[in-house]
Design an enzyme around this catalytic site. Structure first.
Site, PDB file in Angstrom:
ATOM      1  N   SER A 233       0.558  -1.180   0.138  1.00  0.00           N
ATOM      2  CA  SER A 233       0.037   0.030  -0.251  1.00  0.00           C
ATOM      3  C   SER A 233       0.925   1.207  -0.039  1.00  0.00           C
ATOM      4  O   SER A 233       1.647   1.285  -0.822  1.00  0.00           O
ATOM      5  CB  SER A 233      -0.964  -0.018   1.184  1.00  0.00           C
ATOM      6  OG  SER A 233      -1.904   0.982   1.081  1.00  0.00           O
ATOM      7  N   ASP A 333      -8.458  -6.173  -5.589  1.00  0.00           N
ATOM      8  CA  ASP A 333      -8.368  -4.796  -4.821  1.00  0.00           C
ATOM      9  C   ASP A 333      -9.304  -3.451  -4.846  1.00  0.00           C
ATOM     10  O   ASP A 333      -9.515  -3.001  -5.690  1.00  0.00           O
ATOM     11  CB  ASP A 333      -6.827  -4.403  -4.953  1.00  0.00           C
ATOM     12  CG  ASP A 333      -6.367  -3.348  -4.182  1.00  0.00           C
ATOM     13  OD1 ASP A 333      -7.021  -2.614  -3.534  1.00  0.00           O
ATOM     14  OD2 ASP A 333      -5.034  -3.489  -3.688  1.00  0.00           O
ATOM     15  N   HIS A 366      -7.194  -5.859  -1.136  1.00  0.00           N
ATOM     16  CA  HIS A 366      -5.988  -5.181  -0.493  1.00  0.00           C
ATOM     17  C   HIS A 366      -5.485  -5.646   0.884  1.00  0.00           C
ATOM     18  O   HIS A 366      -6.348  -6.137   1.396  1.00  0.00           O
ATOM     19  CB  HIS A 366      -6.494  -3.699  -0.525  1.00  0.00           C
ATOM     20  CG  HIS A 366      -5.489  -2.452  -0.138  1.00  0.00           C
ATOM     21  ND1 HIS A 366      -4.833  -2.187  -1.180  1.00  0.00           N
ATOM     22  CD2 HIS A 366      -4.986  -2.027   0.995  1.00  0.00           C
ATOM     23  CE1 HIS A 366      -4.073  -1.221  -0.925  1.00  0.00           C
ATOM     24  NE2 HIS A 366      -4.016  -0.864   0.374  1.00  0.00           N
TER      25      HIS A 366
END
Length: 400
Positions: A233, A333, A366
């Site tokens: 991230s 994601d 994610h």
């Protein structure tokens, strides 16, 4: 009680299997993200508990029916994750960095999938809260095998958290421990966060940490001439940026340590952001843009402010100077659309002189690697073999 448990299990298992995107979620995106992560990471425990619910409620329609839905969806999710493991094995074989047999799972792997968040490995030494700068946020932890060996290659892990939250010891823990157990010196770093500290504070701290590691690695058994980076991230963004910065920009960001070479020898960014200006209209969310203005960047991307937004975007630094790189992103994601990674890959692919690869993880959310599950462990193993291969090539070139 039992019907409530069955419903909860069904919700988690379905949300972990259904691939929605951020723009479809609107207000409840954070809730879906939480449910999807739990549904994916805890796929095996959910399956086992759901089977228990079905047997415990046998003879009653509601718990058995709902429990069966949870069993079915969790089983499908588990099969899909095992297919990801097979995909990772095939990818490693094509790259010539491992064999399919290297990805066979063991009873130990199954035990990890049941415990999920337990990442500790025996035989590791951990040195915590080491300062790499003068500020309170500039700290790192070092993980290494207790077994004596030659100097170890180094992996620096950069945590995520949207540049405003998170700390060392929270993210990427399975990979950190696995890499240390495999003979690497692994350094998990913290860095200054917004909104108190704005960009470029974050990348400045990453570069300072690299400089500290290269200067002090030998004392901990590390090989200072081979440093790799990884993170997810915001950590994936900083990994790519630190790997791509050209020398003049790098020196400007290093201030009082400009004489130290902070270039790295390999990177493996996970589900990062690569274009803060969203020039391909992929994120397409004014709330995200406003968040960056309010919390991360020092100003809006207009006039002179746009220079910093471009400097912060890895896609603005693509070129032949990128070290060996393995980009990882989940196809499902819902926080950073995989198309963001694909656009970066398209821009960099033709320019790379070193090995450059993109792994799209089918159905992965994610932060899919926060704990142990079949797909996360498979991708972590692929990254391990990739970085091992990068190091072996480097070591061979040094001998030659």
């Amino acid at each position: 009680m039992i019907i409530g448990l069955a419903v909860g299990l069904a919700v988690f298992s379905v949300s972990g299997l259904v691939a929605l995107k951020y723009r479809q979620l609107k207000v409840w995106s954070a809730l879906y993200w939480l449910l999807a992560i739990v549904g994916q990471l805890f796929v095996l425990p959910i399956l086992i508990i759901a089977l228990g619910v079905v047997f415990a409620g046998w003879g009653e329609f509601e718990p058995v029916f709902v429990g069966f839905i949870a069993v079915l969806t969790a089983a499908v999710s588990l099969i899909k994750q095992l297919q990801v493991r097979s995909m990772a094995a095939s990818y490693a074989e094509r790259l010539g960095i491992a064999t399919r047999a290297d990805f066979y799972f063991t009873l130990g792997d199954v035990w990890r999938w049941l415990l999920v968040l337990r990442s500790r490995r025996s035989g590791l030494l951990v040195d915590k809260h080491i300062a790499y700068g003068d500020l309170a946020e500039q700290q790192l932890d070092i993980y290494r095998s207790a077994a004596k060996s030659e100097l170890k290659p180094i992996l620096i892990h950069i945590h995520g958290g949207a540049w405003v939250t998170g700390k060392k010891g929270q993210m990427g823990r399975p990979l950190i421990h696995d890499m240390a157990a495999a003979g690497w010196l692994v350094v998990d770093i913290e860095y200054r966060l917004g909104p108190v500290h704005r960009y470029p504070a974050m990348i400045e701290d990453v570069l300072r940490a690299i400089a500290w590691v290269k200067t002090n690695a030998t004392a901990y058994g590390g090989r200072a001439d081979f440093v790799a980076l990884t993170g997810g991230s915001a950590g994936g963004h900083l990994t790519a940026l630190a790997g791509l910065l050209k020398d003049d920009v790098r020196r400007d960001l290093q201030h009082d340590f400009a004489d130290i070479d902070t270039r790295v020898q390999a990177i493996a960014p996970f589900y990062g952001r690569y274009d803060f200006l969203d020039r391909f209209n992929i994120i397409n969310d004014p709330k995200i843009r406003q968040f960056m203005v309010d919390k991360v960047m020092p100003s809006a991307p207009v006039g002179l402010g746009q220079v910093l937004w471009r400097q912060a975007s890895p896609i603005d630094h693509v070129g032949s100077h990128l070290p060996p790189c393995l980009v990882v992103h989940g196809s499902a994601d819902c926080m950073i659309d995989q198309a963001e990674a694909a656009a970066f890959v398209d821009a960099q692919q033709a320019l790379s002189e070193a090995p450059f690869h993109f792994v799209s993880v089918p159905g992965a959310q994610h932060a899919f690697d926060l704990g142990h599950c079949p797909q996360a462990d498979a991708i972590n193993k692929l990254v391990l073999y990739f970085l091992q291969d990068c190091y072996q090539r480097f070591a061979t070139s040094q001998v030659d």
